[in-house]
Design an enzyme around this catalytic site. Sequence first.
Site, PDB file in Angstrom:
ATOM      1  N   LYS A   7       0.843  -1.204   0.000  1.00 14.10           N
ATOM      2  CA  LYS A   7       0.000   0.000   0.000  1.00 14.10           C
ATOM      3  C   LYS A   7       0.875   1.249   0.000  1.00 14.10           C
ATOM      4  O   LYS A   7       0.625   2.200  -0.741  1.00 14.10           O
ATOM      5  CB  LYS A   7      -0.914  -0.008   1.249  1.00 14.10           C
ATOM      6  CG  LYS A   7      -2.053  -1.015   1.151  1.00 14.10           C
ATOM      7  CD  LYS A   7      -2.777  -1.228   2.473  1.00 14.10           C
ATOM      8  CE  LYS A   7      -3.781  -2.377   2.313  1.00 14.10           C
ATOM      9  NZ  LYS A   7      -4.413  -2.796   3.573  1.00 14.10           N
TER      10      LYS A   7
ATOM     11  N   GLN B 283      -5.063  -1.914   9.761  1.00 17.39           N
ATOM     12  CA  GLN B 283      -4.856  -3.198   9.089  1.00 17.39           C
ATOM     13  C   GLN B 283      -5.416  -4.334   9.954  1.00 17.39           C
ATOM     14  O   GLN B 283      -5.153  -4.417  11.147  1.00 17.39           O
ATOM     15  CB  GLN B 283      -3.356  -3.398   8.819  1.00 17.39           C
ATOM     16  CG  GLN B 283      -3.028  -4.616   7.999  1.00 17.39           C
ATOM     17  CD  GLN B 283      -3.558  -4.560   6.564  1.00 17.39           C
ATOM     18  OE1 GLN B 283      -3.692  -3.494   5.965  1.00 17.39           O
ATOM     19  NE2 GLN B 283      -3.893  -5.714   6.004  1.00 17.39           N
TER      20      GLN B 283
ATOM     21  N   ASP C 124     -11.429   2.192   4.020  1.00 17.82           N
ATOM     22  CA  ASP C 124     -11.712   0.758   3.887  1.00 17.82           C
ATOM     23  C   ASP C 124     -13.197   0.504   3.646  1.00 17.82           C
ATOM     24  O   ASP C 124     -13.574  -0.573   3.183  1.00 17.82           O
ATOM     25  CB  ASP C 124     -11.359   0.052   5.208  1.00 17.82           C
ATOM     26  CG  ASP C 124     -10.039  -0.694   5.153  1.00 17.82           C
ATOM     27  OD1 ASP C 124      -9.684  -1.171   4.067  1.00 17.82           O
ATOM     28  OD2 ASP C 124      -9.400  -0.819   6.210  1.00 17.82           O
TER      29      ASP C 124
HETATM   30  N1  GUN Z   1      -6.874  -7.303   5.963  1.00 23.74           N
HETATM   31  C1  GUN Z   1      -7.162  -8.039   4.854  1.00 23.74           C
HETATM   32  N2  GUN Z   1      -7.792  -7.281   3.939  1.00 23.74           N
HETATM   33  C2  GUN Z   1      -7.895  -6.047   4.478  1.00 23.74           C
HETATM   34  C3  GUN Z   1      -8.452  -4.837   3.997  1.00 23.74           C
HETATM   35  O1  GUN Z   1      -8.991  -4.737   2.886  1.00 23.74           O
HETATM   36  N3  GUN Z   1      -8.363  -3.777   4.851  1.00 23.74           N
HETATM   37  C4  GUN Z   1      -7.795  -3.863   6.085  1.00 23.74           C
HETATM   38  N4  GUN Z   1      -7.788  -2.774   6.857  1.00 23.74           N
HETATM   39  N5  GUN Z   1      -7.278  -4.982   6.555  1.00 23.74           N
HETATM   40  C5  GUN Z   1      -7.326  -6.066   5.744  1.00 23.74           C
END
Ligand code: GUN
Length: 295
Positions: free
Chosen positions: A54, A98, A121
């Site tokens: 990211k 996350q 998200d």
């Molecule tokens: N863990 C796995 N996929 C995601 C996601 O799309 N966002 C976040 N914040 N954590 C994750």
Amino acid sequence: MVAKLLDGKKTSAKYVESFKSLIERVKLKYKKVPKLTVILVGENPASLIYVKNKQKRCEEIGISSEVIRLKKDVSQKKLLEVISKLNKDKKVNGVLVQLPLPSHIDEEVIINAVSPEKDVDGFNVINKGKLFIGDKSGFIPCTPLGILKMLGNYKIKIDGKKVVVLGRSFIVGKPMAELMLQNNATVTICHSHTKNLKDITKSADILISAMGVKAGMIKSSYVKDGAVVVDVAMIRNPATNKLVGDVDFKSVSKIASYMTPVPGGVGPMTIAMLMNNTIKAFLTQNNIENEDTQI
Ligand code: GUN
């Protein structure tokens, strides 16, 4: 192989290019760029990789990014304090915690502590609600949004199609099913208690698999001839250390019309949509008119 690849790398590159130029224009005109802050608790190896990817993408596009790393035994109270500070920080446009979080932390409480305006998200209850009533001002979770854009990029028709979604998580399965429904598909969601799974998947015109339980369990016997198959899972094969999905690529690619590879399918689209949502948050918070119709 007959299936054409749904190439997430190529498709996401188109978005990345248009985001880059949008940010350049915004930077010139308003002297600022979007900022995304990611909170990473602990050392989950998969999360470390996701967060790094990211950050890399942010850098490439011109989005300012910051990762706040907290120890795995951090208290829920401390984590809530960090989020509250970010919610108030005018320089921060997007906040992402996350997942997964350590088991002593209530994920639901944390997700809902993120301001809905910064919840890139799309996990906050307000954004979940907005998605389900079709209110476009909210944020749509990045993976289902990325899949929708990918199908659109390959001009795959959804209207009137039978779509089967495997998995009912709030990250992928539920929002994916809702987006398909809004695009006039007839949708079935399957999960760990579903009986006669094969009979259901075999009826799908579009099969979207987000289980992540057993690598390659969706064999060609689960798939209708000519179906479109999207594989969301990323499972590391301990023997080869390679990433694989739910779908047995070798057998399914002989009968599907289109399918995603793993890696290089859904993953790059998810990150591109996180960039999309961060830019949307920045534009909205700064009352800047959105000149990019894609966002
Ligand atoms: N863990 C796995 N996929 C995601 C996601 O799309 N966002 C976040 N914040 N954590 C994750």
